[in-house]
Design a protein around this motif. Structure first.
Motif, mmCIF file in Angstrom:
data_model
loop_
_atom_site.group_PDB
_atom_site.id
_atom_site.type_symbol
_atom_site.label_atom_id
_atom_site.label_comp_id
_atom_site.label_asym_id
_atom_site.label_seq_id
_atom_site.Cartn_x
_atom_site.Cartn_y
_atom_site.Cartn_z
ATOM 1 N N GLU A 1 0.828 -1.198 0.000
ATOM 2 C CA GLU A 1 0.000 0.000 0.000
ATOM 3 C C GLU A 1 0.869 1.259 0.000
ATOM 4 N N VAL A 2 0.371 2.339 -0.579
ATOM 5 C CA VAL A 2 1.065 3.625 -0.546
ATOM 6 C C VAL A 2 0.711 4.312 0.773
ATOM 7 N N LEU A 3 1.708 4.451 1.648
ATOM 8 C CA LEU A 3 1.479 5.060 2.957
ATOM 9 C C LEU A 3 1.563 6.580 2.907
ATOM 10 N N GLY A 4 2.313 7.101 1.952
ATOM 11 C CA GLY A 4 2.458 8.548 1.841
ATOM 12 C C GLY A 4 3.050 8.917 0.503
ATOM 13 N N SER A 5 2.811 10.154 0.079
ATOM 14 C CA SER A 5 3.388 10.660 -1.162
ATOM 15 C C SER A 5 3.646 12.148 -1.016
ATOM 16 N N TYR A 6 4.490 12.653 -1.897
ATOM 17 C CA TYR A 6 4.842 14.075 -1.844
ATOM 18 C C TYR A 6 5.250 14.551 -3.233
ATOM 19 N N ARG A 7 4.658 15.664 -3.659
ATOM 20 C CA ARG A 7 5.007 16.287 -4.938
ATOM 21 C C ARG A 7 5.955 17.447 -4.681
ATOM 22 N N LYS A 8 7.080 17.443 -5.363
ATOM 23 C CA LYS A 8 8.156 18.400 -5.105
ATOM 24 C C LYS A 8 7.656 19.840 -5.188
ATOM 25 N N LYS A 9 7.896 20.579 -4.112
ATOM 26 C CA LYS A 9 7.449 21.969 -4.034
ATOM 27 C C LYS A 9 8.537 22.946 -4.458
ATOM 28 N N ASN A 10 9.751 22.717 -3.951
ATOM 29 C CA ASN A 10 10.852 23.645 -4.197
ATOM 30 C C ASN A 10 11.667 23.148 -5.391
ATOM 31 N N LEU A 11 11.329 23.648 -6.566
ATOM 32 C CA LEU A 11 11.986 23.193 -7.793
ATOM 33 C C LEU A 11 13.327 23.898 -7.971
ATOM 34 N N TRP A 12 14.328 23.107 -8.372
ATOM 35 C CA TRP A 12 15.618 23.692 -8.755
ATOM 36 C C TRP A 12 15.371 24.544 -10.004
ATOM 37 N N HIS A 13 16.124 25.636 -10.153
ATOM 38 C CA HIS A 13 15.798 26.651 -11.162
ATOM 39 C C HIS A 13 15.610 26.083 -12.570
ATOM 40 N N LEU B 1 8.581 21.466 -14.892
ATOM 41 C CA LEU B 1 7.766 20.856 -13.846
ATOM 42 C C LEU B 1 6.817 21.870 -13.219
ATOM 43 N N VAL B 2 5.718 21.364 -12.722
ATOM 44 C CA VAL B 2 4.777 22.185 -11.952
ATOM 45 C C VAL B 2 4.975 21.839 -10.477
ATOM 46 N N PRO B 3 5.239 22.837 -9.623
ATOM 47 C CA PRO B 3 5.519 22.531 -8.216
ATOM 48 C C PRO B 3 4.274 22.077 -7.478
ATOM 49 N N GLY B 4 4.498 21.316 -6.410
ATOM 50 C CA GLY B 4 3.399 20.907 -5.550
ATOM 51 C C GLY B 4 2.843 22.092 -4.790
ATOM 52 N N THR B 5 1.579 22.034 -4.465
ATOM 53 C CA THR B 5 0.925 23.114 -3.722
ATOM 54 C C THR B 5 0.379 22.638 -2.382
ATOM 55 N N GLN B 6 0.386 21.319 -2.167
ATOM 56 C CA GLN B 6 -0.166 20.798 -0.923
ATOM 57 C C GLN B 6 0.801 21.029 0.227
ATOM 58 N N ASP B 7 0.274 21.023 1.457
ATOM 59 C CA ASP B 7 1.133 21.132 2.637
ATOM 60 C C ASP B 7 2.014 19.893 2.754
ATOM 61 N N HIS B 8 3.186 20.056 3.348
ATOM 62 C CA HIS B 8 3.990 18.892 3.703
ATOM 63 C C HIS B 8 3.198 18.047 4.699
ATOM 64 N N GLU B 9 3.317 16.725 4.565
ATOM 65 C CA GLU B 9 2.501 15.854 5.401
ATOM 66 C C GLU B 9 3.317 14.672 5.913
#
Length: 291
Positions: free
Chosen positions: A113-125, A131-139
């Motif tokens: 099962e997928v316990l957690g996921s995260y979409r990269k928020k702070n993109l290298w220049h 890429l489109v940065p993540g907008t969700q809160d860190h979790e």
């Protein structure tokens, strides 16, 4: 709750655009790790595709992310091992109908099962053109070893990202990465050709101390002479790196991570306790869950 976590740190060299070949290489490492009683295997950022976003075929590869996520879920279920399969590039459609790329890390439990996921928020220049940065809160999310958080590569530069996870109770932060000496500017390299390696090593130790947490940092590997840095490691307060790669060469190391180290650091430094105070100077939006 288990106090010792046996981690397989897999510093993989990805062949650009060769997803099946890269997956097979990853699978071989993970099977070897499981045979040596590893409980968690972590791979680098972009480990399936490499980073070649200007290739027109890159978008097509990004459509395969679900296929390979399922393969890793099946592998975790078969081997009874948790897996963080680096990051996966996925293509989605924007509101205006255009295609965009996302860079996402997953934590797969030993039952698949997928316990957690995260979409990269702070993109290298250079990533910001693709890429489109993540907008969700860190979790932070629950695992057999307590709360865990995911970050990706350049997130390392932002202490706010760590504090956001720590205030949710994260004791372990996992960072798949794709970081090379070439990421330094010409001016910076003139001061110190190894500036990026210095950045990684000093910042990892600082983040572990200032957040009383353990960190699993897994960078991409490369053949000798390549500009990738490597230096994948498991870093904790009091000690610094428990074990690390001394170069960028591909391979795997197994590390026994004592989760009590972070707890003992908190008992000494009381960082989380200070963050939990009602009158804390900096007024965080979240308060940590304390034992």
């Amino acid at each position: 709750m288990a106090s010792i976590l046996k981690v397989a740190v897999i510093q993989l060299h990805a062949e650009p655009m060769q997803m099946e070949k890269n997956f097979s290489q990853s699978e071989s490492y993970i099977r070897s790790a499981a045979a040596q009683n590893a409980e968690l295997a972590v791979l680098p950022e972009y480990h399936l595709t490499g980073w070649v976003p200007d290739d027109p075929a890159y978008f097509k590869l990004a459509d395969e992310w679900e296929t390979y996520l399922k393969k890793y879920q099946d592998l975790a279920r078969e081997l009874k091992i948790c897996i963080v399969p680096g990051t996966m590039i996925s293509r989605v459609q924007n509101d205006d109908g255009s295609d965009v790329l996302l860079n996402i890390a997953y934590f797969i439990g030993k039952s698949g099962e997928v316990l957690g996921s995260y979409r990269k928020k702070n993109l290298w220049h250079p990533e910001r053109d693709h890429l489109v940065p993540g907008t969700q809160d860190h979790e932070a999310f629950d695992t057999p070893w307590g709360k865990v958080g995911l970050l990706i590569c350049w997130d390392l530069a932002f202490p706010e990202a760590f504090r956001d996870l720590v205030t949710q109770g994260a004791k372990l932060i996992i960072i798949p990465t794709f970081w090379g000496l070439h990421d330094c500017s010409e001016q910076g390299a003139a001061y110190n050709p190894n500036a990026e390696a210095l950045f990684i090593e000093s910042t990892l130790v600082a983040r572990a101390f200032e957040n009383t947490c353990s960190i699993i940092f897994v960078n991409a590997g490369a053949p000798a002479g390549d500009s990738m840095i490597g230096l994948s490691q498991v870093t904790v307060p009091f000690i610094g790196p428990l074990a690390k790669f001394g170069s960028s060469l591909p391979g795997m190391i197994l590390v026994d991570l004592d989760m009590n180290i972070a707890e003992h650091a908190e008992q000494h430094y009381k960082v989380r306790s200070d963050l939990a105070r009602v009158d804390w100077h900096y007024g965080p939006n979240r308060r940590p869950t304390l034992p």
